[in-house]
Design an enzyme around this catalytic site. Structure first.
Site, mmCIF file in Angstrom:
data_model
loop_
_atom_site.group_PDB
_atom_site.id
_atom_site.type_symbol
_atom_site.label_atom_id
_atom_site.label_comp_id
_atom_site.label_asym_id
_atom_site.label_seq_id
_atom_site.Cartn_x
_atom_site.Cartn_y
_atom_site.Cartn_z
ATOM 1 N N ALA A 106 -32.863 3.439 0.472
ATOM 2 C CA ALA A 106 -32.812 3.690 -0.976
ATOM 3 C C ALA A 106 -32.845 5.161 -1.339
ATOM 4 O O ALA A 106 -32.411 5.547 -2.428
ATOM 5 C CB ALA A 106 -33.964 2.967 -1.664
ATOM 6 N N LEU B 116 -11.408 -2.974 -0.446
ATOM 7 C CA LEU B 116 -11.048 -4.323 -0.858
ATOM 8 C C LEU B 116 -11.540 -4.640 -2.264
ATOM 9 O O LEU B 116 -11.150 -5.647 -2.848
ATOM 10 C CB LEU B 116 -11.607 -5.337 0.140
ATOM 11 C CG LEU B 116 -10.904 -5.352 1.507
ATOM 12 C CD1 LEU B 116 -11.610 -6.293 2.456
ATOM 13 C CD2 LEU B 116 -9.449 -5.738 1.362
ATOM 14 N N GLU C 284 -6.417 13.509 0.996
ATOM 15 C CA GLU C 284 -7.490 14.231 0.303
ATOM 16 C C GLU C 284 -7.168 15.713 0.307
ATOM 17 O O GLU C 284 -6.627 16.232 1.295
ATOM 18 C CB GLU C 284 -8.843 13.987 0.989
ATOM 19 C CG GLU C 284 -9.399 12.594 0.756
ATOM 20 C CD GLU C 284 -10.763 12.390 1.370
ATOM 21 O OE1 GLU C 284 -11.521 11.545 0.863
ATOM 22 O OE2 GLU C 284 -11.067 13.056 2.390
ATOM 23 N N ASP D 142 -12.408 6.625 10.304
ATOM 24 C CA ASP D 142 -12.944 6.805 8.954
ATOM 25 C C ASP D 142 -12.079 6.119 7.896
ATOM 26 O O ASP D 142 -12.599 5.563 6.933
ATOM 27 C CB ASP D 142 -13.062 8.300 8.640
ATOM 28 C CG ASP D 142 -13.984 8.580 7.465
ATOM 29 O OD1 ASP D 142 -15.010 7.896 7.350
ATOM 30 O OD2 ASP D 142 -13.674 9.473 6.664
ATOM 31 N N HIS E 278 -9.876 0.924 5.966
ATOM 32 C CA HIS E 278 -9.292 0.885 4.626
ATOM 33 C C HIS E 278 -7.790 0.581 4.646
ATOM 34 O O HIS E 278 -7.310 -0.361 4.015
ATOM 35 C CB HIS E 278 -9.511 2.214 3.907
ATOM 36 C CG HIS E 278 -10.942 2.593 3.726
ATOM 37 N ND1 HIS E 278 -11.960 1.668 3.642
ATOM 38 C CD2 HIS E 278 -11.540 3.801 3.607
ATOM 39 C CE1 HIS E 278 -13.103 2.296 3.473
ATOM 40 N NE2 HIS E 278 -12.883 3.583 3.451
ATOM 41 N N LYS F 159 -4.545 11.444 -3.195
ATOM 42 C CA LYS F 159 -4.045 10.161 -3.684
ATOM 43 C C LYS F 159 -4.106 9.132 -2.572
ATOM 44 O O LYS F 159 -4.193 9.469 -1.388
ATOM 45 C CB LYS F 159 -2.604 10.281 -4.199
ATOM 46 C CG LYS F 159 -1.575 10.618 -3.135
ATOM 47 C CD LYS F 159 -0.189 10.713 -3.737
ATOM 48 C CE LYS F 159 0.847 11.103 -2.690
ATOM 49 N NZ LYS F 159 2.198 11.215 -3.269
ATOM 50 N N MET G 160 8.277 1.075 -10.285
ATOM 51 C CA MET G 160 9.455 0.790 -9.477
ATOM 52 C C MET G 160 10.475 1.900 -9.694
ATOM 53 O O MET G 160 10.919 2.136 -10.820
ATOM 54 C CB MET G 160 10.064 -0.557 -9.870
ATOM 55 C CG MET G 160 11.335 -0.905 -9.114
ATOM 56 S SD MET G 160 11.054 -1.370 -7.400
ATOM 57 C CE MET G 160 10.606 -3.087 -7.609
ATOM 58 N N ASP H 123 7.431 1.494 -15.293
ATOM 59 C CA ASP H 123 6.088 2.000 -15.023
ATOM 60 C C ASP H 123 5.023 1.156 -15.699
ATOM 61 O O ASP H 123 5.102 0.867 -16.888
ATOM 62 C CB ASP H 123 5.991 3.451 -15.536
ATOM 63 C CG ASP H 123 4.772 4.187 -14.999
ATOM 64 O OD1 ASP H 123 3.748 3.538 -14.778
ATOM 65 O OD2 ASP H 123 4.856 5.409 -14.802
ATOM 66 N N TRP I 193 7.096 11.582 -9.995
ATOM 67 C CA TRP I 193 6.517 10.624 -10.936
ATOM 68 C C TRP I 193 5.496 11.345 -11.801
ATOM 69 O O TRP I 193 4.596 12.006 -11.303
ATOM 70 C CB TRP I 193 5.846 9.475 -10.191
ATOM 71 C CG TRP I 193 5.133 8.518 -11.101
ATOM 72 C CD1 TRP I 193 5.700 7.667 -11.994
ATOM 73 C CD2 TRP I 193 3.718 8.334 -11.218
ATOM 74 N NE1 TRP I 193 4.722 6.946 -12.664
ATOM 75 C CE2 TRP I 193 3.497 7.338 -12.206
ATOM 76 C CE3 TRP I 193 2.604 8.893 -10.583
ATOM 77 C CZ2 TRP I 193 2.223 6.906 -12.575
ATOM 78 C CZ3 TRP I 193 1.337 8.466 -10.953
ATOM 79 C CH2 TRP I 193 1.156 7.478 -11.930
#
Length: 522
Positions: free
Chosen positions: A47, A221, A257, A276, A281, A373, A410, A429, A517
């Site tokens: 904690a 997830l 990153e 990692d 992921h 991203k 798309m 979009d 984009w």
């Protein structure tokens, strides 16, 4: 479930199936309802650590603020080695909870903090866990729901202490009266460092708890756009006939990153970018992108299909791997000067089945790059007989932006406005920030903790799924550790090693030049 016998009529068989299906659905609803009854004790082990302060407690507060946790049912217990009082812990986490809070939420925050108690003890200390059990039991007796009480243990701890902590929980803190109550354990990644260590850890925990009691959390997830993948694929006729090797040329799953290890150098150097990010992921995202339609939305049916995908992944070809390490990584005093740990990796995974044979899945993850991203790029094949001669402008792509600025768009070729018949790349979009202005997208940890309380394991990693994932990467990871595969240097703030773009191009990915984009604004 028995549907028919040789002597039954079609109508009786149909009625039998409908009745069984109704009973099955009713049992499932009753089961979910029962798991949400009775007082709830949530124990955050570790904690006083960063994960608990930055992720676990804020997620619990947001669930409380939205009414998913009720003050007359829930109590939250912090447990760690640090000597603290209840108020000390409350003050430690207050700053993380108050961030961005509206003035009307401050009273709710005060109510939430009152629910938190703290117990100090070692992670292999019988005395500490007996004290913890005493506090939990007093809460359950005060709520007069000892027979239907629920205990959730969240291990915000390093995996090295999982076995000892779980032994203590099993010995001293289990819910003993369980007609409708339960005990559940949430464990964080990294779950092992390779196949052998993961299997050993699974075996140790498996001796203590049944699989339905274990929730191996992968916060990816819980992300909104990841959760949307099943709906997109299986609820839209548009995608059903296109989602295969006949129409799709390649799929990229990318995590970037724009910062380095930033004080986590010692930890990161032990694991590297593949452990990692990619092995957990990105591989989970790949499963949802590539899996077949499950027979239902039951967690086990979905996880069965994910395991089938992992078992169909071919061994990694080292000619289709590019590793990188950003310049200056070893300047961190906690990192070995001759470290061979990659901070960047691009690799091709290939799935050997009818749907995906020949389609490269380009997995890319890196630190200290030129942007931040995470996204999925499904690139479709060229249009046959291209009468507009617009191939150079780029292909159709379906892009799912997982973070930041969640969106789906798309990329299409359209006529450029004007008197000439010329073409240009544009997009259809769906940007969540614009389309769903009144909706606050929940944090991944909020959703996953709520799923744990509800007993829904759909978004958690099953033991055989974990094993299949490690089987894919363990040989490569061992060869990196043995120095047989080495990362190439790349400059911080770049796209990564140029060899990575060359590998993607060789695999068939066509980059669109001149198109950017731009997230729409209000």
């Amino acid at each position: 479930m028995s549907i028919s016998s040789t002597g039954s009529s079609p109508s009786s068989r149909r009625n039998s199936f409908q009745n069984d299906a109704f009973i099955d659905e009713k049992d499932m609803i009753d089961s979910i309802t029962n798991t949400e009854m009775g007082c709830l004790s949530i124990v955050v082990l570790g904690a006083s650590g960063d994960l608990a302060k930055k992720k676990t407690f804020p997620a619990l507060f947001n669930l409380f603020r939205q009414g998913f946790l009720q003050s007359n049912e829930v109590h939250i217990f912090g447990y760690a080695r640090t000597k603290l009082s209840d108020d000390d812990l409350r003050e430690r986490i207050r700053g993380y909870l108050i961030k961005g809070a509206l003035p009307e939420n401050l009273e709710i925050l005060s109510d939430f903090l009152k629910l938190i108690k703290y117990v100090s003890g070692g992670y292999d200390s019988a005395e500490g866990f007996l004290s913890l059990n005493k506090e939990i039991s007093e809460h359950e007796l005060a709520k007069n729901s000892y027979g239907s009480s629920r205990r959730l243990f969240y291990l915000a701890l390093p995996p090295s202490v999982y076995p000892s902590v779980c032994k203590m929980i099993k010995s001293y803190c289990m819910n003993q009266a369980v007609p409708t109550g339960w005990t559940r354990i949430v464990v964080e990644k990294p779950f092992g460092k390779d196949l052998a260590s993961a299997e050993e850890l699974s075996a140790q925990l498996g001796e203590l708890f049944d699989e339905p009691q274990l929730y191996r959390i992968d916060h990816y997830l819980g992300k909104e756009l990841v959760q949307n993948l099943l709906v997109l694929r299986f609820a839209n006729r548009l995608f059903l006939p296109l989602w295969n090797r006949d129409n799709i040329d390649n799929i990229q799953i990318v995590f970037r990153e724009d910062f380095g290890t930033e004080g986590r150098g010692g930890y990161f150097d032990e694991y590297g970018i593949i452990r990692d990010i990619i092995q957990n992921h990105l591989l989970q995202v790949l499963c949802l992108v590539a899996m077949e339609k499950p027979v239902s939305l039951r967690p086990e049916h979905i996880r069965d299909e994910k395991v089938k995908v992992l078992q169909s992944v071919l061994p990694i070809n080292y000619d289709e791997v590019v590793l990188g390490q950003y310049e200056g990584y070893t300047d961190d005093p906690t990192v070995s000067k001759d470290s061979n740990t990659p901070t960047f990796a691009t690799m091709i995974l290939r799935i050997h089945n009818e749907r995906w044979e020949g389609v490269p899945f380009i997995m890319k993850a890196g630190k200290a790059l030129n942007s931040r991203k995470a996204e999925i790029r499904v690139q479709f094949k060229d249009v046959p007989g291209d009468i507009f001669k617009c191939k150079k402008q780029g292909r159709n792509e379906f892009v799912i932006r997982l973070q930041p600025k969640e969106a789906m768009y798309m990329k299409l070729t359209v006529k450029k406005p004007g008197l000439d018949m010329s073409t240009i790349q544009s997009e259809l979009d769906l940007s969540y920030g614009q389309r769903y202005q009144e909706v606050q997208i929940p944090e991944a940890y909020e959703r996953l903790i709520l799923d744990t309380i509800r007993g829904d394991q759909q978004h958690f990693v099953r033991r055989d799924e974990l094993r299949a994932a490690w089987e894919i990467f363990t040989p490569l990871l061992h060869d990196i550790e043995d120095g047989k595969v080495k990362p190439v240097p790349y400059k911080p703030g770049s796209r990564g090693p140029p060899e990575a773009d060359e590998l993607a191009a060789k695999a068939g990915y066509v980059q669109t030049h001149g198109y950017i984009w731009i997230p729409p604004t209000l």
